[in-house]
Design a protein around this motif. Structure first.
Motif, short mmCIF file in Angstrom:
data_model
loop_
_atom_site.label_atom_id
_atom_site.label_comp_id
_atom_site.label_asym_id
_atom_site.label_seq_id
_atom_site.Cartn_x
_atom_site.Cartn_y
_atom_site.Cartn_z
N ASP A 172 5.22 -4.14 8.53
CA ASP A 172 5.40 -2.70 8.74
C ASP A 172 5.65 -1.99 7.41
O ASP A 172 5.39 -0.79 7.26
CB ASP A 172 6.59 -2.43 9.67
N ARG A 173 6.19 -2.73 6.45
CA ARG A 173 6.45 -2.12 5.14
C ARG A 173 5.31 -2.41 4.16
O ARG A 173 4.86 -1.53 3.44
CB ARG A 173 7.75 -2.67 4.55
N ILE A 174 4.90 -3.67 4.12
CA ILE A 174 3.90 -4.05 3.11
C ILE A 174 3.12 -5.27 3.61
O ILE A 174 3.70 -6.20 4.17
CB ILE A 174 4.60 -4.33 1.75
N MET A 175 1.82 -5.22 3.40
CA MET A 175 0.96 -6.32 3.86
C MET A 175 0.77 -7.29 2.70
O MET A 175 0.00 -7.01 1.77
CB MET A 175 -0.41 -5.77 4.28
N VAL A 176 1.47 -8.40 2.75
CA VAL A 176 1.35 -9.41 1.70
C VAL A 176 0.62 -10.61 2.30
O VAL A 176 0.99 -11.08 3.37
CB VAL A 176 2.75 -9.86 1.21
N PRO A 277 -7.29 2.96 -5.41
CA PRO A 277 -7.86 3.95 -4.49
C PRO A 277 -7.04 4.02 -3.19
O PRO A 277 -6.39 3.04 -2.82
CB PRO A 277 -9.27 3.41 -4.20
N ASP A 278 -7.11 5.16 -2.54
CA ASP A 278 -6.32 5.36 -1.32
C ASP A 278 -6.58 4.29 -0.27
O ASP A 278 -5.67 3.85 0.43
CB ASP A 278 -6.62 6.73 -0.71
N ASP A 279 -7.86 3.85 -0.14
CA ASP A 279 -8.14 2.87 0.92
C ASP A 279 -7.47 1.53 0.62
O ASP A 279 -7.04 0.82 1.53
CB ASP A 279 -9.65 2.70 1.13
N VAL A 280 -7.30 1.21 -0.67
CA VAL A 280 -6.60 -0.04 -1.00
C VAL A 280 -5.12 0.10 -0.63
O VAL A 280 -4.53 -0.77 0.01
CB VAL A 280 -6.78 -0.41 -2.49
N TRP A 281 -4.53 1.23 -0.99
CA TRP A 281 -3.13 1.44 -0.61
C TRP A 281 -2.98 1.46 0.91
O TRP A 281 -2.00 0.95 1.45
CB TRP A 281 -2.56 2.73 -1.23
N ALA A 282 -3.95 2.03 1.57
CA ALA A 282 -3.86 2.08 3.05
C ALA A 282 -3.83 0.66 3.61
O ALA A 282 -3.12 0.38 4.58
CB ALA A 282 -5.03 2.87 3.62
N SER A 283 -4.56 -0.26 2.98
CA SER A 283 -4.58 -1.63 3.52
C SER A 283 -3.31 -2.40 3.14
O SER A 283 -2.94 -3.36 3.79
CB SER A 283 -5.82 -2.38 3.02
N ILE A 284 -2.64 -1.96 2.07
CA ILE A 284 -1.42 -2.68 1.63
C ILE A 284 -0.16 -2.06 2.23
O ILE A 284 0.82 -2.75 2.51
CB ILE A 284 -1.32 -2.67 0.08
N ARG A 304 5.56 -0.60 -7.51
CA ARG A 304 4.44 0.34 -7.39
C ARG A 304 4.81 1.57 -8.20
O ARG A 304 5.88 2.15 -7.99
CB ARG A 304 4.27 0.69 -5.90
N THR A 305 3.95 1.96 -9.12
CA THR A 305 4.29 3.08 -10.00
C THR A 305 4.08 4.40 -9.27
O THR A 305 3.37 4.47 -8.26
CB THR A 305 3.42 3.09 -11.28
N SER A 306 4.65 5.46 -9.85
CA SER A 306 4.53 6.75 -9.17
C SER A 306 3.08 7.26 -9.20
O SER A 306 2.71 8.08 -8.38
CB SER A 306 5.46 7.78 -9.81
N PHE A 347 -2.39 -9.99 -2.90
CA PHE A 347 -3.12 -8.84 -2.32
C PHE A 347 -4.62 -9.03 -2.56
O PHE A 347 -5.15 -8.56 -3.58
CB PHE A 347 -2.66 -7.52 -2.95
N PRO A 348 -5.32 -9.70 -1.65
CA PRO A 348 -6.76 -9.92 -1.85
C PRO A 348 -7.53 -8.61 -2.05
O PRO A 348 -8.59 -8.61 -2.66
CB PRO A 348 -7.19 -10.63 -0.56
N ALA A 349 -6.96 -7.48 -1.60
CA ALA A 349 -7.64 -6.19 -1.78
C ALA A 349 -7.76 -5.81 -3.25
O ALA A 349 -8.49 -4.88 -3.61
CB ALA A 349 -6.91 -5.10 -1.01
N LEU A 350 -7.08 -6.54 -4.13
CA LEU A 350 -7.17 -6.23 -5.57
C LEU A 350 -8.39 -6.88 -6.23
O LEU A 350 -8.58 -6.74 -7.44
CB LEU A 350 -5.91 -6.74 -6.30
#
Ligand SMILES: Cc1cc2nc3c(=O)[nH]c(=O)nc-3n(C[C@H](O)[C@H](O)[C@H](O)COP(=O)(O)OP(=O)(O)OC[C@H]3O[C@@H](n4cnc5c(N)ncnc54)[C@H](O)[C@@H]3O)c2cc1C
Length: 469
Positions: A172-176, A277-284, A304-306, A347-350
């Motif tokens: 719910d917080r972060i997809m690891v 990109p937003d879609d990567v953050w959306a998946s994480i 995660r930086t600002s 994070f495979p999305a990276l």
């Protein structure tokens, strides 16, 4: 070899983007006199100056910095302003008793809040985000460590500040990748480390301190009260004589002859992605910008930086014979590459994301992993060091406590067992090199075996005993 036109922005992403032009302040040009002379314009030196001047604005405080304010670990770290120490509650209890251990951890919790409070009061934009901290288990072999940590925190009365999350709670917080649980506390904040160091430097100047940059302290001399000689910081341009000298150079103190074996310089290294990109953050996920870590022996820390980048840090660069500190050690290709691999594994999305920055720096490891905050009124020498990976909050506690000790105050901080602690010296070489290299390699092995077998480390080997103390 340092040059006058050194590019300080290249030291870390944080210094590069802190908004200052990083032009050094003028150096010391002749001998001078002060009430308090401080070696080092990192968090420890600057917080000490801050609290001294807040209490007594008439004090003459001089800070000598070899490079620029925030050049050391304070301008390079992983952005974790978090509770806890590298020395465990259990070990503090064995050394100093249950109550002293509890008070020590309590003081670090307070320090986290204090950093945020002062930043706000002094209008320092340090990108403070109190999103909490997650210690993530990735595989059943890591779960026992976070459960044990939680039980220990509960035993000392900190259970209410923490929560054990199951796989869904973590997701719910972060997809690891392979994340199956976590230990969470809301009491931690992400910051922009260099903005804190640079902002503090400006704050103490406004309060009346003088910071000399590009000024290396080559030695220091304790007071000789019988001969009415005050303590001194020595530089090639002259001496600063003061009533009190504060040694706040952390890992770099090992460059001074008298302190060469007081600490071990250990490199922590960091890689940073481009803004994702937003879609990567959306998946994480990771919307609250929690600080993220792991219970593994081979330390990793994430934030995660600002501006939407992912920072992945860790130790692993090899210890160098004789404890030298050189700028070229701030980059170690094999370790940086390993960190990029780990980041993609978490994070495979990276997969297709670019890593734009890689840097690192030394932190100071005492022989017994025990931080020290000390002031000896007889010699006039004060100092604090040995926070290992917890210096953002602990340096605030240390600076505040040093100021109170120098001022002669008695507070809940001056009664902590960190005060006056003396760590034993590291062994002379080659024993230091042999021992440290052995432990570094062995801990990596312990983690790899646990990962491969799916069974938690049994905690029986010498290296585990050393690391968990
Ligand atoms: C890569 C990295 C990541 C880290 N991540 C975290 C984290 O996420 N959270 C956390 O809590 N802690 C972290 N730490 C540790 C934390 O940053 C440090 O403990 C803390 O910044 C120490 O502050 P300091 O002022 O004592 O030392 P430093 O910030 O190292 O400052 C010492 C200063 O003294 C100066 N100096 C040294 N010797 C001399 C001399 N002879 N003459 C003049 N000046 C001198 C140096 O140039 C330097 O500016 C990290 C450290 C590193 C290296």
């Amino acid at each position: 070899m340092r040059t006058l036109d050194r590019d300080y922005g290249a030291v870390s992403f944080w210094l590069e983007t802190c908004g200052d032009d990083l032009t050094p302040r003028p150096p010391l040009e002749a001998s001078t006199d002060a009430d308090v002379a401080i070696l080092g314009a990192g968090y420890t030196g600057l917080w000490t100056a801050y609290y001294l001047l807040r209490h007594d604005p008439s004090l003459r405080v001089v800070i000598l910095e070899r490079e620029i304010a925030g050049f050391g670990a304070s301008g390079r770290n992983g952005a974790w302003c978090a509770p806890g120490l590298n020395i465990s509650l259990g070990r503090l209890e064995r050394l100093h008793g249950h109550d002293a251990a509890r008070r020590t951890y309590g003081a670090v919790f307070d320090a986290v809040d204090e950093v945020g409070r002062v930043a706000q009061a002094e209008a320092m934009d340090i990108e403070w985000r109190r999103g909490g901290e997650l210690i993530v288990s990735r595989g059943t072999h890591e779960l026992p460590a976070i459960e044990a940590e939680y039980r220990e925190l509960e035993r000392f009365g900190f259970g209410e500040r923490y929560e054990l999350l199951d796989e869904q709670g973590l997701a719910d917080r972060i997809m690891v990748n392979r994340g199956d649980g976590a230990l969470f506390t809301p009491d931690a904040a992400a910051i922009q480390p260099a903005k804190l160091a640079r902002g503090l430097a400006r704050a103490v100047e406004r309060m009346g301190a003088t910071i000399y940059e590009r000024t290396e302290v080559t030695d220091y001399k304790p007071a000789d009260r019988r001969a009415a000689v005050r303590p001194i910081l020595r530089t090639d341009a002259g001496d600063v004589t003061a009533d009190v000298v504060v040694l706040a150079g952390e890992a770099y103190l090992t460059g001074l002859r008298r302190l060469h074996r007081a600490l071990l310089p250990v490199w922590s290294l960091i890689v940073l992605t481009e803004p994702l990109p937003d879609d990567v953050w959306a998946s994480i996920g990771w919307r609250a910008r929690e600080l993220v870590g792991s219970p593994r022996f081979t330390v990793v820390y994430l934030s995660r930086t600002s501006d939407g980048r992912l920072l992945f840090g860790g130790r692993g660069a090899p210890y160098r014979f004789g404890s030298p500190i050189r700028d070229e050690y701030d980059r170690h290709d094999p370790t940086h590459e390993m960190l990029r691999r780990h980041a993609r594994d978490w994070f495979p999305a990276l997969r297709d994301v670019r890593f734009t920055h890689a840097w690192g720096g030394p932190l100071g490891m005492p022989r017994d992993w025990h931080p020290t905050i000390a002031f000896d009124r007889r010699t006039g020498i004060a100092g604090a060091r040995g926070y290992i990976g917890h210096g953002v909050s602990t340096a605030n506690l240390a600076g505040r406590t040093l100021a109170e000790l120098i001022d002669g105050q008695q507070t809940e901080r001056t009664e902590l067992p960190l005060v006056g602690h003396r760590s034993r010296q590291w062994e002379p070489e080659p024993f230091r090199w042999l021992g440290v290299r052995y432990v570094q390699a062995a801990l990596g092995r312990v983690d790899r075996i646990a990962e491969k077998t799916g069974r938690p480390p049994r905690g029986r080997s010498l290296e585990e005993w050393l690391a968990r103390r």
